[in-house]
Scaffold this motif. Structure first.
Motif, PDB file in Angstrom:
ATOM      1  N   ASP A   3      46.991  46.174  46.752  1.00 17.96           N
ATOM      2  CA  ASP A   3      47.088  46.455  45.425  1.00 17.96           C
ATOM      3  C   ASP A   3      48.668  46.478  45.736  1.00 17.96           C
ATOM      4  O   ASP A   3      48.852  45.843  44.603  1.00 17.96           O
ATOM      5  N   ASP A 447      35.246  33.861  42.713  1.00 20.87           N
ATOM      6  CA  ASP A 447      33.930  34.946  42.711  1.00 20.87           C
ATOM      7  C   ASP A 447      33.040  33.999  42.456  1.00 20.87           C
ATOM      8  O   ASP A 447      32.539  33.306  43.261  1.00 20.87           O
ATOM      9  N   VAL A 453      39.283  34.280  40.289  1.00 18.65           N
ATOM     10  CA  VAL A 453      38.993  35.749  39.568  1.00 18.65           C
ATOM     11  C   VAL A 453      40.522  35.926  38.967  1.00 18.65           C
ATOM     12  O   VAL A 453      40.947  35.067  39.359  1.00 18.65           O
ATOM     13  N   GLU A 457      42.714  40.199  42.236  1.00 18.41           N
ATOM     14  CA  GLU A 457      41.272  40.788  42.162  1.00 18.41           C
ATOM     15  C   GLU A 457      41.106  40.216  43.678  1.00 18.41           C
ATOM     16  O   GLU A 457      40.889  38.536  43.929  1.00 18.41           O
ATOM     17  N   GLU A 458      39.755  40.721  43.922  1.00 16.76           N
ATOM     18  CA  GLU A 458      39.478  40.207  45.501  1.00 16.76           C
ATOM     19  C   GLU A 458      38.714  39.226  45.520  1.00 16.76           C
ATOM     20  O   GLU A 458      37.527  39.274  44.389  1.00 16.76           O
ATOM     21  N   GLY A 459      38.574  38.100  45.915  1.00 12.87           N
ATOM     22  CA  GLY A 459      37.432  37.220  45.678  1.00 12.87           C
ATOM     23  C   GLY A 459      37.703  36.435  46.952  1.00 12.87           C
ATOM     24  O   GLY A 459      37.868  36.500  48.360  1.00 12.87           O
ATOM     25  N   SER A 500      38.341  36.777  52.538  1.00 10.34           N
ATOM     26  CA  SER A 500      38.342  37.099  51.318  1.00 10.34           C
ATOM     27  C   SER A 500      39.796  36.812  51.373  1.00 10.34           C
ATOM     28  O   SER A 500      40.386  37.395  51.989  1.00 10.34           O
ATOM     29  N   LYS A 502      43.615  38.316  47.628  1.00 12.25           N
ATOM     30  CA  LYS A 502      43.969  39.078  46.078  1.00 12.25           C
ATOM     31  C   LYS A 502      44.968  37.727  45.941  1.00 12.25           C
ATOM     32  O   LYS A 502      45.828  37.499  47.243  1.00 12.25           O
ATOM     33  N   ASP A 504      47.960  38.382  44.097  1.00 11.01           N
ATOM     34  CA  ASP A 504      48.630  38.743  42.922  1.00 11.01           C
ATOM     35  C   ASP A 504      50.028  38.159  41.463  1.00 11.01           C
ATOM     36  O   ASP A 504      49.271  37.144  40.946  1.00 11.01           O
TER      37      ASP A 504
END
Ligand code: WTA
Length: 631
Positions: A3, A447, A453, A457-459, A500, A502, A504
């Motif tokens: 994050d 996704d 995404v 967000e995670e994908g 997986s 993310k 930023d």
């Protein structure tokens, strides 16, 4: 961790910027994705070709792409032969140190003589272009010679990591149907001799294709040699057939260079196939640009040549770039936790490339060990194999790199052949992020429906384009290759990495981990299926499941659940026996942390073990959607 967004940038120093091989990432990146073929043709042009390619990229049979098709090249002509014609001839190619302090050095000229002799030995054993030779060796120069000797004559090497054991080796020999196995009597670890030949003997008794076994003498173990099958390399090298001169075979760009088995989602390990042309271009370009390779550099990739990291960044990329490579056979903390720092100081290593597990392992001993040594030769540091936690990143940066050395965190896979996401030395860094795509690559996070995404967000991590270093197929199984990795959206194919991640709002990519049944244990890639079948091969076991749970040093540790056969008693003694059994079949790295005896396993109605449920239970987390569960 993931994050943490744009807040924390760490900028490279002016000294790093001033000597960068690539000075403007954005400009070159934009060019590389706008004119991908143009970009890669320019890189390919820096190599030596017997005949240039007809097309840079052939997409006619996608996703079975071809690169530099119609070209004739041998990776060994680039990694060795061309250096003999210039000042690199007398330059050090390999510096090897054994755990007991023994040192062996090879110049490019010396390396060539060794490789030629080995190649002639292989020829005398009937090895011809296209044959698959299995190599199972400790981390000694002969491992590198053996790989290069195969490539030189157009044979295909299949290296099995020396830490693997009987069944892992036997199944890989079987799948490749190798007639020749190259091994050694043994290796060294923590002052002890590790017996490889008897493992090889057991494996050969399970896989009858091997007719010739060439054995390198590396320690003092008294090993069993089968006279009609097994030969000592030093005996063969003494014969007139083993001349130090050998023509390099003119292979085609798309001719296979090696197979490397790696764990996948289900079933047996897959033999990923890499080629002479595209792989040579990709490994050398990524290595040169991401690590700013200079002619005088001493490069140390502290992986094992038996994994993809070693193939691409101990052997091929660095040798093509004419670097001096460091090889060390032994434990990082033997006899003391300063062993690595001693090596850096002694040989003046400029770039160190290793795994987060190794960093965490050495960090545990504290700063005083590296502080005993002069580490000022280091200019860049690298990380690979698993996400690096910011704490380890910062320690590496501060204590080892003395805040002078950028950390090149490289995300890639056996399948990709080389770096796909990584900073350049000039890139502002964020601890824990592999930053941005390497040139030519467009990477998105999507996704389950394949839609991109939003930031943060995670994908699923996907690659939207082909690249020269990509594996061409799964050995003997094109369908599996296509099904496992590729999907078509409109008329565009895209590659699913199985991780997986993310992205930023600065476009920095944060890789989170595997989404499938692949485990990264100490950075080593293992499949739950292999561990489970090793357990099931024990007479007491009826059924088994393996999962990975977070582990402070290893990243992940293996935990297993076992249903015993009727009448068997699950006690501590049996648990210890099962752990040892997995170690014996698969290799020590696969030894489970725990064995828990259970009456049942959570399964889907179709009988598939729901490992995510086991994992959630072990971690005390919500078990998620259980609609398909049938225990
Ligand atoms: C993981 C190793 C985060 C990832 C080169 C990938 C990483 C798998 C990184 C491939 C990294 C590798 N950050 N995760 N820098 N590098 N991985 O085939 O899960 O042994 O899918 O190749 O390692 O493992 P393999």
């Amino acid at each position: 961790m993931s994050d943490s967004n744009q807040s924390e940038f760490i900028y490279p120093s002016q000294a790093v910027i001033d000597q960068a091989n690539v000075s403007d990432y954005e400009a070159l990146y934009n060019y590389s994705v706008t004119d991908r073929e143009g970009f890669w043709a320019e890189q390919a042009d820096t190599l030596s070709w017997y005949k240039k390619w007809d097309s840079v990229l052939d997409e006619s049979n996608a996703p079975f792409y071809k690169w530099f098709d119609g070209g004739s090249i041998n990776i060994v002509d680039n990694a060795i032969d061309r250096h003999l014609k210039n000042a690199n001839r007398n330059k050090m190619a390999i510096i090897w140190e054994g755990e007991n302090g023994q040192v062996r050095n090879f110049s490019y000229n010396g390396l060539n003589r060794e490789v030629c002799q080995f190649a002639n030995v292989l020829k005398s054993m009937g090895v011809v272009k296209g044959d698959i030779v299995t190599i199972y060796m400790p981390q000694i120069p002969e491992l590198v010679f053996a790989m290069l000797a195969c490539a030189k004559i157009g044979a295909i090497h299949s290296v099995v990591y020396g830490g693997f054991s009987t069944e892992a080796l036997a199944s890989r020999i079987d799948d490749a149907h190798s007639r020749v196995l190259i091994t050694a009597d043994g290796g060294w670890r923590r002052g002890k001799q590790i017996d490889l030949k008897s493992i090889a003997n057991d494996a050969m008794s399970r896989s009858p294709s091997v007719e010739v076994c060439i054995c390198v003498k590396n320690n003092e173990l008294d090993v069993e040699m089968e006279p009609s099958r097994d030969f000592w390399l030093h005996d063969l090298k003494a014969l007139p057939i083993a001349s130090p001169k050998c023509e390099t075979e003119q292979t085609s760009s798309e001719d296979p260079l090696f197979i490397l088995y790696t764990s996948g989602t289900t079933g047996s390990p897959k033999g990923m196939v890499h080629t002479h042309g595209g792989y040579a271009v990709y490994t050398s370009t990524t290595h040169r640009m991401a690590f700013d390779i200079k002619p005088e550099d001493r490069w140390w990739c502290a992986a094992d040549p038996g994994w993809i990291t070693g193939h691409s960044y101990i052997v091929y990329g660095p040798l093509i770039n004419g670097a001096t490579i460091m090889l060390y056979e032994g434990a990082p903390n033997y006899p003391y936790p300063n062993r690595w720092w001693q090596i850096v100081e002694k040989y003046g290593i400029n770039i160190l490339y290793t795994s987060p597990t190794a960093i965490r392992g050495l960090m545990r001993f504290g700063e005083r060990w590296p502080q005993k040594h002069d580490l000022t030769s280091l200019r860049l540091l690298g990380s690979v194999g698993e996400p690096i936690n910011p704490e380890a990143w910062k320690w590496y940066h501060k204590v080892i790199g003395q805040e002078r050395c950028p950390i090149i965190d490289t995300w890639w896979q056996t399948e990709t052949g080389g770096f796909m996401i990584c900073p350049l030395p000039i890139t502002p860094l964020k601890p824990g992020s592999a930053t941005k795509p390497f040139f030519g690559n467009e990477i998105t996070i999507v996704d389950d429906d394949g839609e991109e995404v939003g930031a943060g967000e995670e994908g699923k991590l996907i690659i939207n384009n082909p690249w020269p270093g990509m594996a061409r197929t799964v050995f003997k199984d094109d369908q599996r290759y296509q099904d496992l990795y590729w999907s078509k959206v409109g008329d565009k194919w895209r590659y699913l990495a199985g991780d997986s991640a993310k992205k930023d709002s600065d476009g920095y990519i944060w890789v989170i981990g595997r989404m499938d049944e692949v485990l990264k244990v100490s950075g080593y890639r293992l499949g739950t299926a292999e561990i489970e079948s090793a357990l099931i091969s024990h007479p007491a076991v009826n059924e088994a499941a393996a999962i990975g749970l977070p582990h402070e040093l290893k990243g992940n540790a293996i935990h297993t659940y076992v249903i015993l056969k009727q009448g068997m008693v699950g006690d501590q003694k049996l648990a210890a026996e099962l752990r040892a059994h997995v170690g014996h079949e698969m290799g020590k790295i696969a030894t489970p942390e725990s064995v828990e005896f259970v009456e049942s396993l959570p399964k889907t109605r179709s009988g598939k073990i729901m490992r995510r449920v086991l994992k959630a239970r072990a971690l005390g987390q919500d078990e998620g959607d259980l609609s398909t569960l049938e225990e």
